[in-house]
Design a protein around this motif. Structure first.
Motif, PDB file in Angstrom:
ATOM      1  N   PHE A  54      46.305 -29.959   4.426  1.00 57.52           N
ATOM      2  CA  PHE A  54      47.513 -30.350   3.712  1.00 57.52           C
ATOM      3  C   PHE A  54      48.327 -31.397   4.468  1.00 57.52           C
ATOM      4  CE2 PHE A  54      46.316 -26.789   1.230  1.00 57.52           C
ATOM      5  CZ  PHE A  54      46.964 -26.911   0.003  1.00 57.52           C
ATOM      6  N   GLY A  55      47.781 -31.905   5.571  1.00 59.44           N
ATOM      7  CA  GLY A  55      48.452 -32.974   6.300  1.00 59.44           C
ATOM      8  C   GLY A  55      49.771 -32.575   6.933  1.00 59.44           C
ATOM      9  N   ILE A  56      49.874 -31.327   7.340  1.00 64.25           N
ATOM     10  CA  ILE A  56      51.097 -30.857   8.002  1.00 64.25           C
ATOM     11  C   ILE A  56      51.204 -31.569   9.349  1.00 64.25           C
ATOM     12  CG2 ILE A  56      52.315 -28.840   8.927  1.00 64.25           C
ATOM     13  CD1 ILE A  56      51.964 -28.831   5.818  1.00 64.25           C
ATOM     14  N   THR A  57      52.338 -32.172   9.628  1.00 62.15           N
ATOM     15  CA  THR A  57      52.494 -32.957  10.856  1.00 62.15           C
ATOM     16  C   THR A  57      53.088 -32.160  12.005  1.00 62.15           C
ATOM     17  OG1 THR A  57      54.636 -33.779  10.089  1.00 62.15           O
ATOM     18  CG2 THR A  57      52.678 -35.133   9.611  1.00 62.15           C
ATOM     19  N   SER A  58      53.616 -30.962  11.721  1.00 63.36           N
ATOM     20  CA  SER A  58      54.165 -30.120  12.780  1.00 63.36           C
ATOM     21  C   SER A  58      54.387 -28.711  12.251  1.00 63.36           C
ATOM     22  CB  SER A  58      55.503 -30.677  13.276  1.00 63.36           C
ATOM     23  OG  SER A  58      56.049 -29.839  14.277  1.00 63.36           O
ATOM     24  N   VAL A  80      39.241 -18.215  -1.431  1.00 63.88           N
ATOM     25  CA  VAL A  80      40.688 -18.065  -1.614  1.00 63.88           C
ATOM     26  C   VAL A  80      41.192 -19.334  -2.287  1.00 63.88           C
ATOM     27  CG1 VAL A  80      42.919 -17.860  -0.453  1.00 63.88           C
ATOM     28  CG2 VAL A  80      40.961 -16.551   0.392  1.00 63.88           C
ATOM     29  N   LYS A  81      41.833 -19.178  -3.442  1.00 67.60           N
ATOM     30  CA  LYS A  81      42.393 -20.336  -4.151  1.00 67.60           C
ATOM     31  C   LYS A  81      43.816 -20.550  -3.641  1.00 67.60           C
ATOM     32  CE  LYS A  81      43.642 -22.310  -8.520  1.00 67.60           C
ATOM     33  NZ  LYS A  81      44.503 -22.013  -9.635  1.00 67.60           N
ATOM     34  N   VAL A  82      44.034 -21.707  -3.048  1.00 68.54           N
ATOM     35  CA  VAL A  82      45.358 -22.045  -2.540  1.00 68.54           C
ATOM     36  C   VAL A  82      46.134 -22.718  -3.664  1.00 68.54           C
ATOM     37  CG1 VAL A  82      46.645 -23.369  -0.830  1.00 68.54           C
ATOM     38  CG2 VAL A  82      44.487 -22.276  -0.192  1.00 68.54           C
ATOM     39  N   ASN A  83      47.181 -22.046  -4.122  1.00 68.58           N
ATOM     40  CA  ASN A  83      48.031 -22.598  -5.178  1.00 68.58           C
ATOM     41  C   ASN A  83      49.082 -23.530  -4.581  1.00 68.58           C
ATOM     42  OD1 ASN A  83      46.711 -20.988  -7.169  1.00 68.58           O
ATOM     43  ND2 ASN A  83      47.964 -19.266  -6.515  1.00 68.58           N
ATOM     44  N   LYS A  84      49.626 -23.145  -3.440  1.00 68.28           N
ATOM     45  CA  LYS A  84      50.645 -23.949  -2.772  1.00 68.28           C
ATOM     46  C   LYS A  84      50.674 -23.562  -1.293  1.00 68.28           C
ATOM     47  CE  LYS A  84      55.519 -25.212  -2.974  1.00 68.28           C
ATOM     48  NZ  LYS A  84      56.814 -24.975  -3.632  1.00 68.28           N
ATOM     49  N   PHE A  85      50.861 -24.565  -0.451  1.00 69.57           N
ATOM     50  CA  PHE A  85      50.982 -24.323   0.974  1.00 69.57           C
ATOM     51  C   PHE A  85      51.948 -25.336   1.567  1.00 69.57           C
ATOM     52  CE2 PHE A  85      49.745 -25.262   5.370  1.00 69.57           C
ATOM     53  CZ  PHE A  85      50.032 -24.026   5.928  1.00 69.57           C
ATOM     54  N   SER A  93      63.706 -20.553  14.019  1.00 71.27           N
ATOM     55  CA  SER A  93      63.220 -20.387  15.389  1.00 71.27           C
ATOM     56  C   SER A  93      62.583 -21.709  15.787  1.00 71.27           C
ATOM     57  CB  SER A  93      62.209 -19.234  15.487  1.00 71.27           C
ATOM     58  OG  SER A  93      60.912 -19.645  15.102  1.00 71.27           O
ATOM     59  N   ASP A  94      61.868 -21.716  16.907  1.00 68.07           N
ATOM     60  CA  ASP A  94      61.188 -22.950  17.288  1.00 68.07           C
ATOM     61  C   ASP A  94      59.889 -23.150  16.498  1.00 68.07           C
ATOM     62  OD1 ASP A  94      60.075 -20.797  18.699  1.00 68.07           O
ATOM     63  OD2 ASP A  94      59.381 -22.086  20.318  1.00 68.07           O
ATOM     64  N   HIS A  95      59.539 -22.196  15.643  1.00 67.58           N
ATOM     65  CA  HIS A  95      58.390 -22.291  14.744  1.00 67.58           C
ATOM     66  C   HIS A  95      58.891 -22.443  13.317  1.00 67.58           C
ATOM     67  CE1 HIS A  95      55.367 -20.684  17.670  1.00 67.58           C
ATOM     68  NE2 HIS A  95      56.479 -20.213  18.201  1.00 67.58           N
ATOM     69  N   LEU A  96      58.223 -23.291  12.533  1.00 67.70           N
ATOM     70  CA  LEU A  96      58.547 -23.397  11.118  1.00 67.70           C
ATOM     71  C   LEU A  96      57.870 -22.264  10.353  1.00 67.70           C
ATOM     72  CD1 LEU A  96      58.058 -27.232  10.477  1.00 67.70           C
ATOM     73  CD2 LEU A  96      60.216 -25.979  10.669  1.00 67.70           C
ATOM     74  N   PRO A  97      58.532 -21.692   9.368  1.00 65.94           N
ATOM     75  CA  PRO A  97      57.860 -20.703   8.520  1.00 65.94           C
ATOM     76  C   PRO A  97      56.770 -21.396   7.697  1.00 65.94           C
ATOM     77  CG  PRO A  97      60.245 -20.769   8.082  1.00 65.94           C
ATOM     78  CD  PRO A  97      59.923 -21.895   9.001  1.00 65.94           C
ATOM     79  N   LEU A  98      55.627 -20.739   7.590  1.00 72.02           N
ATOM     80  CA  LEU A  98      54.529 -21.251   6.768  1.00 72.02           C
ATOM     81  C   LEU A  98      54.475 -20.422   5.493  1.00 72.02           C
ATOM     82  CD1 LEU A  98      51.761 -21.707   9.495  1.00 72.02           C
ATOM     83  CD2 LEU A  98      53.390 -23.399   8.629  1.00 72.02           C
ATOM     84  N   MET A  99      54.413 -21.101   4.351  1.00 70.11           N
ATOM     85  CA  MET A  99      54.391 -20.415   3.070  1.00 70.11           C
ATOM     86  C   MET A  99      53.055 -20.696   2.395  1.00 70.11           C
ATOM     87  SD  MET A  99      54.639 -20.512  -0.460  1.00 70.11           S
ATOM     88  CE  MET A  99      54.859 -22.249  -0.711  1.00 70.11           C
ATOM     89  N   LEU A 100      52.390 -19.616   2.001  1.00 70.88           N
ATOM     90  CA  LEU A 100      51.101 -19.723   1.306  1.00 70.88           C
ATOM     91  C   LEU A 100      51.174 -18.938   0.014  1.00 70.88           C
ATOM     92  CD1 LEU A 100      48.075 -20.405   1.099  1.00 70.88           C
ATOM     93  CD2 LEU A 100      47.620 -18.383   2.508  1.00 70.88           C
ATOM     94  N   ASP A 101      50.949 -19.628  -1.095  1.00 72.69           N
ATOM     95  CA  ASP A 101      50.813 -19.011  -2.401  1.00 72.69           C
ATOM     96  C   ASP A 101      49.342 -19.104  -2.753  1.00 72.69           C
ATOM     97  OD1 ASP A 101      50.916 -18.117  -5.028  1.00 72.69           O
ATOM     98  OD2 ASP A 101      51.985 -19.874  -5.776  1.00 72.69           O
ATOM     99  N   PHE A 102      48.682 -17.971  -2.960  1.00 73.09           N
ATOM    100  CA  PHE A 102      47.232 -17.975  -3.167  1.00 73.09           C
ATOM    101  C   PHE A 102      46.820 -16.942  -4.199  1.00 73.09           C
ATOM    102  CE2 PHE A 102      47.939 -14.664  -0.115  1.00 73.09           C
ATOM    103  CZ  PHE A 102      46.999 -13.700  -0.405  1.00 73.09           C
ATOM    104  N   SER A 103      45.594 -17.062  -4.649  1.00 69.34           N
ATOM    105  CA  SER A 103      44.984 -16.055  -5.509  1.00 69.34           C
ATOM    106  C   SER A 103      43.503 -15.969  -5.148  1.00 69.34           C
ATOM    107  CB  SER A 103      45.170 -16.395  -6.992  1.00 69.34           C
ATOM    108  OG  SER A 103      44.689 -17.694  -7.267  1.00 69.34           O
ATOM    109  N   VAL A 104      42.884 -14.860  -5.537  1.00 74.95           N
ATOM    110  CA  VAL A 104      41.455 -14.668  -5.260  1.00 74.95           C
ATOM    111  C   VAL A 104      40.720 -14.348  -6.530  1.00 74.95           C
ATOM    112  CG1 VAL A 104      41.694 -14.025  -2.853  1.00 74.95           C
ATOM    113  CG2 VAL A 104      41.850 -12.264  -4.602  1.00 74.95           C
TER     114      VAL A 104
END
Length: 104
Positions: A54-58, A80-85, A93-104
């Motif tokens: 998904f080209g996440i830069t950080s 795993v079907k990735v609907n949104k990431f 925090s010093d980490h960004l939250p990662l959000m994954l919307d998926f279905s199987v």
């Protein structure tokens, strides 16, 4: 963040346990690995690295003052079907939250 014998050993162990499960799989966590390491390539085998795909830069927020911009990863099996990431731009925090919307 770089490869070491211990980090490669850990990645091999994670991969071995993870591969013992069948069906849809999601592997996520703070692996504290650079994306260009052998340790990461081991974990990516037969998996989709969503950070790269998904080209996440950080995965680090503005609270992180060092130059290394990657620590957290989510990888999925092909079934795993990735609907949104996304890496959400929230400075909790010093980490960004990662959000994954998926279905199987």
């Amino acid at each position: 963040k770089k490869d070491s014998a211990h980090r490669i050993f850990q990645s091999n162990n994670i991969k071995q346990v993870f591969d013992s499960f069948k069906g849809p799989r999601i592997l996520c966590g703070d692996f504290n690995l650079r994306p260009d390491t052998k340790s990461m390539r081991l974990l990516e085998e037969n998996m989709k690295n969503l950070i790269m795909e998904f080209g996440i830069t950080s995965t680090r927020s503005k609270l992180h003052k060092r130059t290394n911009k990657f620590a957290d990863y989510i990888m999925t099996s092909d079934d795993v079907k990735v609907n949104k990431f996304e890496a959400m731009n929230e400075n909790v925090s010093d980490h960004l939250p990662l959000m994954l919307d998926f279905s199987v």
